[in-house]
Design a protein around this motif. Structure first.
Motif, PDB file in Angstrom:
ATOM      1  N   GLN A 151       0.859  -1.180   0.000  1.00 38.03           N
ATOM      2  CA  GLN A 151       0.000   0.000   0.000  1.00 38.03           C
ATOM      3  C   GLN A 151       0.900   1.237   0.000  1.00 38.03           C
ATOM      4  O   GLN A 151       2.020   1.178  -0.521  1.00 38.03           O
ATOM      5  N   PHE A 152       0.483   2.351   0.610  1.00 39.48           N
ATOM      6  CA  PHE A 152       1.319   3.557   0.656  1.00 39.48           C
ATOM      7  C   PHE A 152       2.673   3.206   1.264  1.00 39.48           C
ATOM      8  O   PHE A 152       2.754   2.751   2.395  1.00 39.48           O
ATOM      9  N   VAL A 153       3.742   3.447   0.513  1.00 38.55           N
ATOM     10  CA  VAL A 153       5.091   3.129   0.985  1.00 38.55           C
ATOM     11  C   VAL A 153       5.741   4.390   1.535  1.00 38.55           C
ATOM     12  O   VAL A 153       5.659   5.462   0.943  1.00 38.55           O
ATOM     13  N   PHE A 154       6.417   4.230   2.668  1.00 41.54           N
ATOM     14  CA  PHE A 154       7.108   5.354   3.306  1.00 41.54           C
ATOM     15  C   PHE A 154       8.551   4.948   3.569  1.00 41.54           C
ATOM     16  O   PHE A 154       8.823   3.834   4.023  1.00 41.54           O
ATOM     17  N   GLU A 175      -3.970   1.944   4.590  1.00 43.43           N
ATOM     18  CA  GLU A 175      -2.898   1.121   5.151  1.00 43.43           C
ATOM     19  C   GLU A 175      -1.571   1.638   4.614  1.00 43.43           C
ATOM     20  O   GLU A 175      -1.487   2.097   3.475  1.00 43.43           O
ATOM     21  N   ALA A 176      -0.540   1.552   5.431  1.00 42.67           N
ATOM     22  CA  ALA A 176       0.794   2.006   5.052  1.00 42.67           C
ATOM     23  C   ALA A 176       1.750   0.821   5.034  1.00 42.67           C
ATOM     24  O   ALA A 176       1.462  -0.240   5.588  1.00 42.67           O
ATOM     25  N   VAL A 177       2.896   1.034   4.392  1.00 40.41           N
ATOM     26  CA  VAL A 177       3.958   0.036   4.407  1.00 40.41           C
ATOM     27  C   VAL A 177       5.297   0.732   4.603  1.00 40.41           C
ATOM     28  O   VAL A 177       5.653   1.653   3.864  1.00 40.41           O
ATOM     29  N   ASP A 178       6.031   0.280   5.595  1.00 37.51           N
ATOM     30  CA  ASP A 178       7.384   0.748   5.857  1.00 37.51           C
ATOM     31  C   ASP A 178       8.323   0.116   4.831  1.00 37.51           C
ATOM     32  O   ASP A 178       8.304  -1.098   4.621  1.00 37.51           O
ATOM     33  N   ALA A 179       9.150   0.929   4.180  1.00 39.10           N
ATOM     34  CA  ALA A 179      10.082   0.395   3.181  1.00 39.10           C
ATOM     35  C   ALA A 179      11.045  -0.616   3.792  1.00 39.10           C
ATOM     36  O   ALA A 179      11.458  -1.570   3.124  1.00 39.10           O
ATOM     37  N   GLY A 225       0.386  -3.878   8.898  1.00 37.54           N
ATOM     38  CA  GLY A 225      -0.380  -4.746   9.782  1.00 37.54           C
ATOM     39  C   GLY A 225      -1.467  -4.027  10.545  1.00 37.54           C
ATOM     40  O   GLY A 225      -2.266  -4.664  11.247  1.00 37.54           O
ATOM     41  N   ASP A 226      -1.522  -2.683  10.417  1.00 34.71           N
ATOM     42  CA  ASP A 226      -2.601  -1.926  11.059  1.00 34.71           C
ATOM     43  C   ASP A 226      -3.257  -1.032  10.005  1.00 34.71           C
ATOM     44  O   ASP A 226      -2.920  -1.089   8.822  1.00 34.71           O
ATOM     45  N   ILE A 227      -4.191  -0.219  10.419  1.00 35.38           N
ATOM     46  CA  ILE A 227      -4.864   0.727   9.528  1.00 35.38           C
ATOM     47  C   ILE A 227      -4.740   2.128  10.118  1.00 35.38           C
ATOM     48  O   ILE A 227      -4.368   2.288  11.290  1.00 35.38           O
ATOM     49  N   ILE A 230       4.808  -3.457  11.770  1.00 39.21           N
ATOM     50  CA  ILE A 230       5.273  -2.269  12.493  1.00 39.21           C
ATOM     51  C   ILE A 230       4.084  -1.351  12.707  1.00 39.21           C
ATOM     52  O   ILE A 230       3.199  -1.251  11.855  1.00 39.21           O
ATOM     53  N   ASP A 231       4.053  -0.683  13.851  1.00 36.41           N
ATOM     54  CA  ASP A 231       3.019   0.296  14.133  1.00 36.41           C
ATOM     55  C   ASP A 231       3.222   1.506  13.226  1.00 36.41           C
ATOM     56  O   ASP A 231       4.326   2.049  13.126  1.00 36.41           O
ATOM     57  N   THR A 232       2.179   1.940  12.554  1.00 38.07           N
ATOM     58  CA  THR A 232       2.314   3.010  11.571  1.00 38.07           C
ATOM     59  C   THR A 232       2.739   4.331  12.208  1.00 38.07           C
ATOM     60  O   THR A 232       3.530   5.088  11.622  1.00 38.07           O
ATOM     61  N   GLU A 233       2.253   4.638  13.409  1.00 39.50           N
ATOM     62  CA  GLU A 233       2.702   5.865  14.069  1.00 39.50           C
ATOM     63  C   GLU A 233       4.201   5.803  14.352  1.00 39.50           C
ATOM     64  O   GLU A 233       4.917   6.794  14.169  1.00 39.50           O
ATOM     65  N   GLU A 234       4.691   4.642  14.786  1.00 45.59           N
ATOM     66  CA  GLU A 234       6.122   4.480  15.036  1.00 45.59           C
ATOM     67  C   GLU A 234       6.912   4.600  13.736  1.00 45.59           C
ATOM     68  O   GLU A 234       8.039   5.124  13.719  1.00 45.59           O
ATOM     69  N   MET A 235       6.332   4.116  12.649  1.00 46.00           N
ATOM     70  CA  MET A 235       6.994   4.222  11.356  1.00 46.00           C
ATOM     71  C   MET A 235       7.220   5.681  10.959  1.00 46.00           C
ATOM     72  O   MET A 235       8.326   6.067  10.546  1.00 46.00           O
TER      73      MET A 235
END
Length: 363
Positions: free
Chosen positions: A173-176, A215-219, A245-247, A340-345
């Motif tokens: 999904q959205f990659v950061f 949903e996000a995805v950590d690179a 793994g989260d929204i 990974i938690d998206t806020e932590e990402m």
């Protein structure tokens, strides 16, 4: 067995994370391939190559000889980013780039064991229509709509059958992540936007419109999944969605983003970043000078990611963009459990850019 791994698209956000991850593995020799040098090489060899130019690709063939594992994260985007996603020329160029690499750059297919291809949720028509939720691999694809994904995927399937190596397709999904001038990376776009507001004495206003669940995805997580895919039969010739793994909802996560940037959350204040931020280039230059930043000018730092930010944040919308949710059950069942938690990402990537003096310090 020692791997010789080529990361193609090395200067992009997925490429940067792959170089960092694999260069730290003692059994892996890493080659980064891209038109411009990545910000970090982490000891990897760099080969400057323009995949659109057959002569440039041919010049890289010696360095790529004996490559056992290939990560293909290269991407051509049209200057008009969102409109280009349905453009026949964009499809043609991206298909041609992969063919140039596999037919001119990779001359030793007998040594090749595994190819990873990166796609995304445009496979499910997220940019065209409401997605079928949750979008599932091999069930919810929008193959009736032109997309270079299909040309690349079908081509690799044919090649793998001919030469006996395997491939894995990942659909994040959205990659950061960490990259300079990438066409679709919200970290520098949001970082510059925040720095300019802060210098003006303003809080972090929300510049977009109403958006649905995302949903996000950590690179870095993608790099871990690619490494995992090299060693398991369940990933051979398979397609997987991947998320953190989260929204999240932008409005709900906005206070956490503000904290990560050392700011207070502001009000809803619609702003077309693709127009307003380039117009504020002199303000960014003053910030760079004041803090002695290593970041380049606003165009080279953010690229067309302000256009992407307007799309991702829903600028100009009066009703929420439909929820964008994919199923990751197939990936979990195959054996990859990273999360990974998206806020932590977000906090991690803003911190890393500050450590590299690409964004101003919080204080």
């Amino acid at each position: 067995m020692k791997r010789k791994l080529a990361v193609v698209g090395a200067s992009g956000l997925i490429g940067q994370s792959c170089i960092a991850h694999f260069a730290a593995q003692p059994d892996t020799e890493v080659i980064g391939v891209s038109r411009r040098a990545p910000f970090h090489l982490h000891g990897a060899q760099f080969v400057a190559t323009d995949l659109r130019d057959p002569k440039s690709v041919a010049a890289a063939a010696d360095a790529l000889k004996g490559v056992t594992h290939l990560v293909y994260a290269a991407l051509y985007e049209a200057p008009s980013l969102v409109a280009g996603w349905s453009d026949q020329e964009q499809i043609r160029v991206n298909a041609e780039m992969l063919r140039n690499l596999m037919e001119i750059g990779i001359t030793d297919h007998a040594a090749l064991a595994h190819v990873t291809l990166l796609q995304g949720t445009k496979a499910y028509g997220v940019h065209i229509r409401p997605m079928v939720l949750p979008a599932r691999e091999n069930r919810s694809e929008m193959r009736e709509h032109p997309n270079f994904y299909w040309e690349q995927q079908d081509y690799l399937t044919e090649l793998a059958g001919m030469h006996g190596w395997h491939f894995t397709v990942l659909r994040p999904q959205f990659v950061f992540g960490h990259s300079l001038g990438a066409p679709m990376n919200l970290i520098p776009a949001l970082g510059v936007y925040a720095a300019i507001l802060k210098a003006r004495g303003e809080p972090l206003h929300y510049p977009g419109g109403p958006m649905g669940i995302l949903e996000a995805v950590d690179a870095d997580l993608i790099a871990e999944a690619i490494d995992w895919s090299h060693g398991v039969e369940t990933a051979r010739n398979a397609v997987f969605n991947i998320t953190n793994g989260d929204i999240f909802l932008w409005k709900n996560i906005w206070p956490a983003l503000a904290r990560s940037l050392g700011m207070e959350p502001g009000e809803d204040r619609a702003m077309e970043l693709a127009t307003a931020m380039p117009a504020a280039a002199s303000e960014w230059d003053a910030i760079r000078e004041r803090h002695g930043l290593a970041a380049p000018d606003i165009g080279k730092f953010v690229g067309s990611s302000f256009q992407y930010a307007d799309f991702a944040l829903g600028y100009g919308r009066t009703v929420a963009w439909e929820d964008s949710i994919v199923s990751t059950v197939k990936l979990r069942r195959a054996g990859f459990s990273g999360a990974i938690d998206t806020e932590e990402m977000f906090d991690k990537w803003f911190s890393r850019l500050r450590a590299d003096r690409l964004l101003p310090p919080i204080d």
